[in-house]
Enzyme design. Structure first.
Site, PDB file in Angstrom:
ATOM      1  N   SER A   1      -7.167   0.256   1.765  1.00  0.00           N
ATOM      2  CA  SER A   1      -6.989  -0.583   0.592  1.00  0.00           C
ATOM      3  C   SER A   1      -5.528  -0.943   0.412  1.00  0.00           C
ATOM      4  O   SER A   1      -4.628  -0.150   0.680  1.00  0.00           O
ATOM      5  CB  SER A   1      -7.485   0.134  -0.664  1.00  0.00           C
ATOM      6  OG  SER A   1      -8.870   0.348  -0.602  1.00  0.00           O
TER       7      SER A   1
ATOM      8  N   ARG B   1       0.846  -1.196   0.000  1.00  0.00           N
ATOM      9  CA  ARG B   1       0.000   0.000   0.000  1.00  0.00           C
ATOM     10  C   ARG B   1       0.882   1.246   0.000  1.00  0.00           C
ATOM     11  O   ARG B   1       1.948   1.273   0.607  1.00  0.00           O
ATOM     12  CB  ARG B   1      -0.894   0.011   1.236  1.00  0.00           C
ATOM     13  CG  ARG B   1      -1.688   1.305   1.432  1.00  0.00           C
ATOM     14  CD  ARG B   1      -2.478   1.272   2.732  1.00  0.00           C
ATOM     15  NE  ARG B   1      -3.013   2.574   3.055  1.00  0.00           N
ATOM     16  CZ  ARG B   1      -4.140   3.075   2.567  1.00  0.00           C
ATOM     17  NH1 ARG B   1      -4.873   2.348   1.734  1.00  0.00           N
ATOM     18  NH2 ARG B   1      -4.549   4.283   2.893  1.00  0.00           N
TER      19      ARG B   1
ATOM     20  N   GLU C   1      -7.364  -6.360  -4.848  1.00  0.00           N
ATOM     21  CA  GLU C   1      -7.420  -5.594  -3.604  1.00  0.00           C
ATOM     22  C   GLU C   1      -7.659  -6.468  -2.377  1.00  0.00           C
ATOM     23  O   GLU C   1      -8.453  -7.403  -2.391  1.00  0.00           O
ATOM     24  CB  GLU C   1      -8.524  -4.532  -3.697  1.00  0.00           C
ATOM     25  CG  GLU C   1      -8.579  -3.600  -2.514  1.00  0.00           C
ATOM     26  CD  GLU C   1      -9.513  -2.419  -2.747  1.00  0.00           C
ATOM     27  OE1 GLU C   1      -9.759  -1.679  -1.786  1.00  0.00           O
ATOM     28  OE2 GLU C   1      -9.989  -2.244  -3.889  1.00  0.00           O
TER      29      GLU C   1
END
Length: 316
Positions: free
Chosen positions: A191, A168, A229
């Site tokens: 996310s 991330r 994701e």
């Protein structure tokens, strides 16, 4: 392993900005520096012991909130139509309802800004129970999204399956731990991606390599499945394993403690904010623990710390 992780990339993932601590602006660098913490103002309800009751309450609650929020109503209706087309080809865990899938599609649809509004509300909506009840506009969406992640990930945390490595990044903000070894939370729905190459296409100010125990893979339900994701809930506690600077980039390794901590539990049903963030194992989610058991485990964890056993977050 850690050094290899920190050398991964110089331009990395930035899905959504996370917020966890004190911000300051560095005019020399033209960036915001933000210190990571346990994010005490986050609305962090995990609905331990009350998920079934919340399923009943959330139906009418969602209708009420959609009537007061045009973007929420439009986003939900769009996602509901897409869900009806997608759901037939999916294998879903027991207890997974249409509302859970729709909530994920609402969140992952970046063609609108609802995910930003939700995360802004999550980051700041936990100041008090009264503030949550009066001003938090996404109570039903927060519940459905939280419950979706719990069901998709399954119970047991990392005692059931090993920590999942994800990536991330964040643009325009340098996140900094107070020290290596700190316990922190991301403080919002965060996310991440299983695919480093995907991750590196999104930003470069801060790059996280994370090992998560409660993040759930949502690729099959996402509006953008190619992003692979994994969505991490606000309450998961991570330990800062390593941190370095590479020019104007922050590189950080976080490893899940296999614990969650929450100031709130079943807030919509009247449970007030606790003065301290209470730690329980990640496996104790949903209705697998009663609300009373949640409090008992938290008390025992704090007691063990006072006897000198290791407690994540003890140095904060």
């Amino acid at each position: 392993m850690i050094q290899a992780t920190l050398l991964i990339s110089l331009s990395c993932l930035s899905f959504y900005t996370l917020g966890s601590g004190v911000r300051r602006y560095d005019p020399g660098q033209g960036v915001t520096i933000q210190y990571l913490s346990l994010a005490p103002d986050t609305f962090d309800d995990a609905y331990v012991g009350c998920s079934e009751e919340m399923e009943e309450k959330a139906v009418l609650l969602l209708e009420k909130e959609m009537a007061n929020h045009t973007r929420l109503r439009e986003s939900w209706e769009t996602a509901q139509k897409a869900w009806e087309q997608k759901r037939a080809g999916l294998t879903l865990p027991p207890g997974f309802r249409s509302q859970h899938g729709i909530a994920i599609m609402v969140y992952t649809n970046s063609s609108n800004t609802l995910y930003r509004e939700l995360n802004q509300a999550v980051r700041t909506g936990g100041g008090s129970w009264e503030s949550y009840m009066k001003h938090f506009p996404f109570k039903a969406l927060h519940f459905y999204l939280t419950r979706a992640l719990q069901l998709l990930r399954g119970g047991g945390g990392c005692s059931r399956e090993p920590r999942q490595e994800v990536f991330r990044g964040v643009r325009r903000i340098h996140f900094v731990p107070k020290s290596v070894g700190d316990s922190i939370r991301l403080g919002q729905f965060a996310s991440s991606s299983l695919d480093e190459a995907v991750a590196c296409g999104f930003g470069s100010a801060t790059f996280f390599s994370l090992r998560t125990c409660s993040g759930a893979p949502i690729q099959a339900l996402s509006v953008f499945p190619e992003e692979r994701e994994v969505l991490i809930p606000p309450y998961e506690v991570f330990v800062v394993s390593n941190f370095s600077k590479d020019g104007n980039k922050s590189l950080m390794t976080l490893s899940s403690s296999d614990q969650m901590c929450s100031h709130f539990n079943c807030a919509y049903l009247g449970e007030k904010k606790r003065p301290s963030c209470e730690f329980v194992p990640i496996g104790g989610q949903g209705d697998s623990l009663s609300k009373g058991a949640f409090s008992l485990l938290s008390w025992k964890t704090l007691l063990l710390a006072s006897w000198g056993f290791q407690l994540l977050g003890a140095g904060l």
